[in-house]
Design an enzyme around this catalytic site. Structure first.
Site, PDB file in Angstrom:
ATOM      1  N   LYS A 187     -20.685 -29.339 -21.237  1.00 18.65           N
ATOM      2  CA  LYS A 187     -20.689 -27.900 -20.926  1.00 18.65           C
ATOM      3  C   LYS A 187     -19.936 -27.549 -19.646  1.00 18.65           C
ATOM      4  O   LYS A 187     -19.370 -26.475 -19.532  1.00 18.65           O
ATOM      5  CB  LYS A 187     -22.129 -27.382 -20.835  1.00 18.65           C
ATOM      6  CG  LYS A 187     -22.775 -27.198 -22.195  1.00 18.65           C
ATOM      7  CD  LYS A 187     -24.022 -26.336 -22.095  1.00 18.65           C
ATOM      8  CE  LYS A 187     -24.622 -26.088 -23.462  1.00 18.65           C
ATOM      9  NZ  LYS A 187     -25.253 -27.306 -24.036  1.00 18.65           N
TER      10      LYS A 187
ATOM     11  N   GLU B 175     -26.755 -15.929 -20.002  1.00 15.88           N
ATOM     12  CA  GLU B 175     -28.124 -16.175 -20.422  1.00 15.88           C
ATOM     13  C   GLU B 175     -28.249 -17.670 -20.653  1.00 15.88           C
ATOM     14  O   GLU B 175     -27.260 -18.385 -20.793  1.00 15.88           O
ATOM     15  CB  GLU B 175     -28.431 -15.425 -21.725  1.00 15.88           C
ATOM     16  CG  GLU B 175     -27.896 -16.086 -22.984  1.00 15.88           C
ATOM     17  CD  GLU B 175     -26.380 -16.013 -23.114  1.00 15.88           C
ATOM     18  OE1 GLU B 175     -25.777 -15.073 -22.549  1.00 15.88           O
ATOM     19  OE2 GLU B 175     -25.796 -16.903 -23.760  1.00 15.88           O
TER      20      GLU B 175
ATOM     21  N   SER C  56     -21.895 -35.874 -26.709  1.00 16.73           N
ATOM     22  CA  SER C  56     -21.759 -34.655 -25.895  1.00 16.73           C
ATOM     23  C   SER C  56     -22.561 -34.679 -24.597  1.00 16.73           C
ATOM     24  O   SER C  56     -22.198 -34.005 -23.635  1.00 16.73           O
ATOM     25  CB  SER C  56     -22.157 -33.436 -26.728  1.00 16.73           C
ATOM     26  OG  SER C  56     -23.442 -33.604 -27.295  1.00 16.73           O
TER      27      SER C  56
HETATM   28  C1  LIG Z   1     -25.496 -27.448 -25.423  1.00 16.33           C
HETATM   29  C2  LIG Z   1     -25.298 -28.786 -25.955  1.00 16.33           C
HETATM   30  C3  LIG Z   1     -24.792 -28.990 -27.258  1.00 16.33           C
HETATM   31  C4  LIG Z   1     -24.530 -27.873 -28.216  1.00 16.33           C
HETATM   32  O1  LIG Z   1     -23.524 -26.984 -27.839  1.00 16.33           O
HETATM   33  P1  LIG Z   1     -22.120 -26.918 -28.585  1.00 16.33           P
HETATM   34  O2  LIG Z   1     -21.535 -25.650 -28.089  1.00 16.33           O
HETATM   35  O3  LIG Z   1     -22.370 -26.916 -30.046  1.00 16.33           O
HETATM   36  O4  LIG Z   1     -21.353 -28.103 -28.166  1.00 16.33           O
HETATM   37  C5  LIG Z   1     -24.552 -30.290 -27.687  1.00 16.33           C
HETATM   38  N1  LIG Z   1     -24.814 -31.342 -26.886  1.00 16.33           N
HETATM   39  C6  LIG Z   1     -25.307 -31.192 -25.628  1.00 16.33           C
HETATM   40  C7  LIG Z   1     -25.565 -32.413 -24.816  1.00 16.33           C
HETATM   41  C8  LIG Z   1     -25.559 -29.916 -25.126  1.00 16.33           C
HETATM   42  O5  LIG Z   1     -26.052 -29.775 -23.890  1.00 16.33           O
END
Ligand SMILES: *Cc1c(COP(=O)(O)O)cnc(C)c1O
Length: 405
Positions: A101, A123, A388
């Site tokens: 993010k 938000e 992610s």
């Molecule tokens: C917020 C988050 C997501 C989901 O958000 P996307 O916009 O779909 O990428 C996925 N993995 C992690 C670790 C997150 O914090």
């Protein structure tokens, strides 16, 4: 190159179009006042964010502050346990703050700074976007207002503490169900009043144009790096690329690097407890076309056509829609979307932890689970998964709900 007869050579030049559409999806369905604010951001994006000075600043920040490039790791033991297919992960868990993010938050707040804004507004539900944005605001010295429902504030105490330590102002939203939807409404309302001095920073490839495009472009560093790294490691491209989809930002970042390649691409949505509406958040699989939060995409609706309640074991994936570009890529057949339920996700969470020494976020565990499933189906080849984020934030929940397996 062509996929399903559709030419992807100049894809990024033509998508979205001038009005922010990916086919019929996207756009900016907001009040006239907010339309003007969005037009100002779009204009700034195409002039400022495409300048060599801005790009140079962002590159330096990514390297010196975020710790990019994040590595690609080969999952040797996990792959060996499944068969002959080799699994690899792009390590966004090692990006500063522990997830992807921050990639778009740093871009958005740098743009705010160049535009002369004094404040960023957003938000947050689970608090992950709030923490990433508060981090970026602290770095650039901007004020930061994060709108959050009372219920979420109680549930997500550690993230609320992080935001406050980082200097953000956490604004409690006390009406309605006191969760994400009310927080979105309150944040938009505040932004409508303050848009001369403030900028709204959206947390995924969702919302009105230009956000789905901007967030994708800032996240594309994930896919561009991963492609280069994978080629350098193996001398070839992966056979398949996998990422989890909540709003869809880590996935769009990863997919951006491979859309024009002979690579199969998979987006993974949360099936949660099962197929019944309310038990999952798989909008690309079960949703229908609809407008919410200022954009047209696919949406899970209740009987009144309003956004339905959704559920996932991963709080970052429980969103009733998905980014418009995902809906478009699904319709084109370029990306295949599939689902993984809670059980398969938690199994992957423990396998990756035990066999590789990487504790993944529960969101990312959806992608790992699907990669593992795919590895068993394919006879040979390689799969690159977007990891992610890291799982530190999920420890208490996992221990309480599942214990140590
Ligand atoms: C917020 C988050 C997501 C989901 O958000 P996307 O916009 O779909 O990428 C996925 N993995 C992690 C670790 C997150 O914090």
């Amino acid at each position: 190159m062509k996929h399903n007869g559709y030419e992807f050579d100049n894809y990024f030049k033509n998508h979205p179009d001038m009005d922010g559409f990916f086919g019929k999806y996207g756009g900016a369905y907001v009040s006239d006042e907010l339309k003007r604010a969005m037009a100002e951001i779009t204009e700034a994006y195409f002039t400022i964010a495409k300048s060599s000075k801005f790009i140079g600043d962002l590159r330096r920040i990514r390297k010196e502050f975020q710790g990019r490039p994040t590595p690609v790791s080969h999952l040797e033991r996990l792959s060996g346990s499944l068969g002959n297919v080799q699994l690899y992960v792009k390590r966004e868990d090692l990006n500063h703050t522990g997830a992807h993010k921050l990639n778009h938050c740093m871009g958005e707040v740098l743009l705010a700074k160049y535009m002369g804004k004094k404040k960023v507004i957003a938000e947050t539900g689970a608090g992950q976007h709030g923490v990433a944005l508060a981090t970026a605001a602290a770095y650039f010295g901007l004020e930061c207002d994060i709108y959050m429902g009372s219920v979420d504030i109680k549930k997500q105490a550690p993230n609320v503490a992080r935001m406050k330590i980082l200097g953000a102002n956490v604004v409690e939203v006390t009406h309605g169900l006191q969760t994400l939807k009310e927080a979105v409404d309150a944040a938009f309302e505040a932004y409508t009043k303050e848009y001369k001095d403030a900028i709204y920073c959206i947390g995924s490839v969702v919302g009105p144009h230009p956000f789905p495009m901007m967030v994708r472009d800032f996240q594309s560093v994930v896919g561009i790096e991963a492609r280069e790294q994978f080629l350098e490691m193996t001398g070839e491209l992966p056979d398949a690329v996998v990422a989890c989809v909540g709003g869809g930002s880590n996935a769009m970042g990863m997919f951006s690097g491979f859309l024009n390649d002979p690579v199969d691409i998979y987006g993974v949505e949360p099936l949660g407890r099962g197929e019944v509406l309310g038990d999952h958040a798989a909008s690309l699989k079960y949703g229908t076309e609809g407008i919410m939060h200022g954009f047209n995409s696919v949406m899970l609706k209740d009987e009144n056509g309003e956004p339905a309640p959704v559920y996932s074991v991963a709080s970052g994936l429980d969103y009733p829609s998905s980014g418009p570009e995902h809906a478009y890529l699904r319709d084109l057949g370029r990306v295949k979307y599939d689902v993984v339920d809670d059980e398969e996700t938690i199994d992957a969470f423990f396998k990756l932890s035990r066999m590789e020494g990487i504790i993944p976020a529960i969101e990312s565990s959806h992608a790992v689970a699907f990669g593992m499933r795919l590895a068993k189906q394919m006879e040979r080849g390689s799969i690159l998964i977007c990891l992610s984020g890291r799982g530190d934030k999920d420890m208490d929940y996992i221990i309480e709900k599942y214990g140590i397996r």
